[in-house]
Design an enzyme around this catalytic site. Sequence first.
Site, PDB file in Angstrom:
ATOM      1  N   CYS A   1      -8.903   6.350   9.821  1.00 14.78           N
ATOM      2  CA  CYS A   1      -9.170   5.082   9.115  1.00 14.78           C
ATOM      3  C   CYS A   1      -8.211   3.986   9.562  1.00 14.78           C
ATOM      4  O   CYS A   1      -7.744   3.175   8.744  1.00 14.78           O
ATOM      5  CB  CYS A   1      -9.091   5.252   7.593  1.00 14.78           C
ATOM      6  SG  CYS A   1     -10.275   6.422   6.957  1.00 14.78           S
TER       7      CYS A   1
ATOM      8  N   ASP B   1       0.872  -1.169   0.000  1.00 13.59           N
ATOM      9  CA  ASP B   1       0.000   0.000   0.000  1.00 13.59           C
ATOM     10  C   ASP B   1       0.915   1.227   0.000  1.00 13.59           C
ATOM     11  O   ASP B   1       1.526   1.558   1.022  1.00 13.59           O
ATOM     12  CB  ASP B   1      -0.893  -0.038   1.248  1.00 13.59           C
ATOM     13  CG  ASP B   1      -1.734   1.227   1.401  1.00 13.59           C
ATOM     14  OD1 ASP B   1      -1.494   2.207   0.675  1.00 13.59           O
ATOM     15  OD2 ASP B   1      -2.624   1.237   2.271  1.00 13.59           O
TER      16      ASP B   1
HETATM   17  N1  PLP Z   1      -3.816   3.517   2.493  1.00 13.52           N
HETATM   18  C1  PLP Z   1      -3.250   4.520   3.175  1.00 13.52           C
HETATM   19  C2  PLP Z   1      -1.958   4.258   3.892  1.00 13.52           C
HETATM   20  C3  PLP Z   1      -3.842   5.772   3.203  1.00 13.52           C
HETATM   21  O1  PLP Z   1      -3.272   6.753   3.897  1.00 13.52           O
HETATM   22  C4  PLP Z   1      -5.057   5.960   2.503  1.00 13.52           C
HETATM   23  C5  PLP Z   1      -5.749   7.260   2.560  1.00 13.52           C
HETATM   24  O2  PLP Z   1      -5.579   8.044   3.461  1.00 13.52           O
HETATM   25  C6  PLP Z   1      -5.599   4.901   1.789  1.00 13.52           C
HETATM   26  C7  PLP Z   1      -4.966   3.688   1.810  1.00 13.52           C
HETATM   27  C8  PLP Z   1      -6.872   5.045   1.000  1.00 13.52           C
HETATM   28  O3  PLP Z   1      -6.687   5.924  -0.053  1.00 13.52           O
HETATM   29  P1  PLP Z   1      -7.933   6.349  -0.973  1.00 13.52           P
HETATM   30  O4  PLP Z   1      -8.984   6.866  -0.037  1.00 13.52           O
HETATM   31  O5  PLP Z   1      -7.380   7.404  -1.849  1.00 13.52           O
HETATM   32  O6  PLP Z   1      -8.365   5.142  -1.701  1.00 13.52           O
END
Ligand code: PLP
Length: 436
Positions: free
Chosen positions: A391, A227
């Site tokens: 999140c 990720d």
């Molecule tokens: N993974 C990480 C580490 C993030 O910081 C984020 C968003 O803050 C995401 C995944 C999800 O990204 P998106 O909402 O652009 O799909």
Amino acid sequence: MSNTSSSSPPPLVPPVACVCNEQVGAGPFDPRRLRQDFPILALTVHGDKTLAYLDNAATTQKPASVVCVLCEYYQACNANVHRSIHYLGEQATQRFEEARKKIQRFIGAPSERSVIFTRGTTESINVVASAWGRRSLKPGDEIVLTGMEHHSNLVPWQLVAKETGARLKFVPVLDDGTLDLEAYERLLKGRVRMAAFTHISNVLGTVNPVKRMTALAHAAGALVLVDAAQSVPNRPVSVTDLDCDFLAFSGHKMLGPTGIGVLYGRLEVLERMEPFLTGGEMISRVTLEDSTWADLPQKFEAGTPHVSGAIGLGVAVDYLQRVGMETIRDYDERLARYAIGRLEQIPGVRIFGRAPERSGAVSFEVEGVHPHDLAQFIDRDGIAIRAGHLCAQPLMKRLGVPAVSRASVYFYNLEEELDRLAQSILKAKEFFRHGS
Ligand code: PLP
């Protein structure tokens, strides 16, 4: 037949001259000068407060060249891609595919066929969890994640594990905000089919040793998904160097438009996978009873894609490359150190994440002030930070807090904005101590 396969595509029409007059180009790195390319950074909010935008881990601001290319695209180029055999259709297709090539080079991918446009990191991970996970995982198979994952790299795996009977295992987070790598090696001894982890934590700022983690997972026979939502915007990232099987990131966190992102996949793996979404654009041949799939990357791009978004992301990549990813990383680390230094001077502030290698997402709590109250108070001073569980509810539990405040910087931020943040926190502390 796809009109991209024509042997001599028409020359690209240069974009309509941009009126934004960006400052980027030759010359040493100067964030004050670069700020002029971001009209929104000159805003005043709540009356006369100059905006200090410190919420870049959530989304970054856009330079004028990205804003302008969206406008220009709809005024001079708009058409559907890969379908319409007319002038505009060919222009749009060429610019869309040009953007893919830029991204391929940007992340060091061996082929543009391995670059799939998605809506963002979340969708990219869902593609892998669904298209690979549902078909490949069997009861008793294991997926290794970490305790610092964003929900986007957790919930899709929970779902696929429930459906297939696979088991989830988690690398613990140590007190300094790094991963317990000894535990990781132990976890890899099982029937691990997939290791999926974040490159940089959006909460702790920790930069994980993903290259080493990838090599260990491969040695254990597992595939690897990284990720990269917080790393691709902030430092050089090469999929060839990392040797990962999948890499997911979002355009809006790296100067690009919202609603566009990327899934990189190793070609051999993508080729073996069945599609995630089906419908138009991703087929080769359709009868009433059956269908066969288009070649990569179209197999994973069902329906009309976000054409202007992809082109805008390509322009964002141009901008980042002109500034230089090493420069962006070094400045990000410098601002992170500066932010931590300033926050540490405030009594009652606790910073989360003390990894030796960390980026500019700095989470903290202020004794006696709820993160939401703090963010709201600070906002009245024109300073935008994020508050909440970011999140990452399991990580909040590990940290022993329901929520945190987070300041996150980008290359257009200035030390003086972090000084303003520190002053505003001091004011907030006073305010909430006296309750007035
Ligand atoms: N993974 C990480 C580490 C993030 O910081 C984020 C968003 O803050 C995401 C995944 C999800 O990204 P998106 O909402 O652009 O799909």
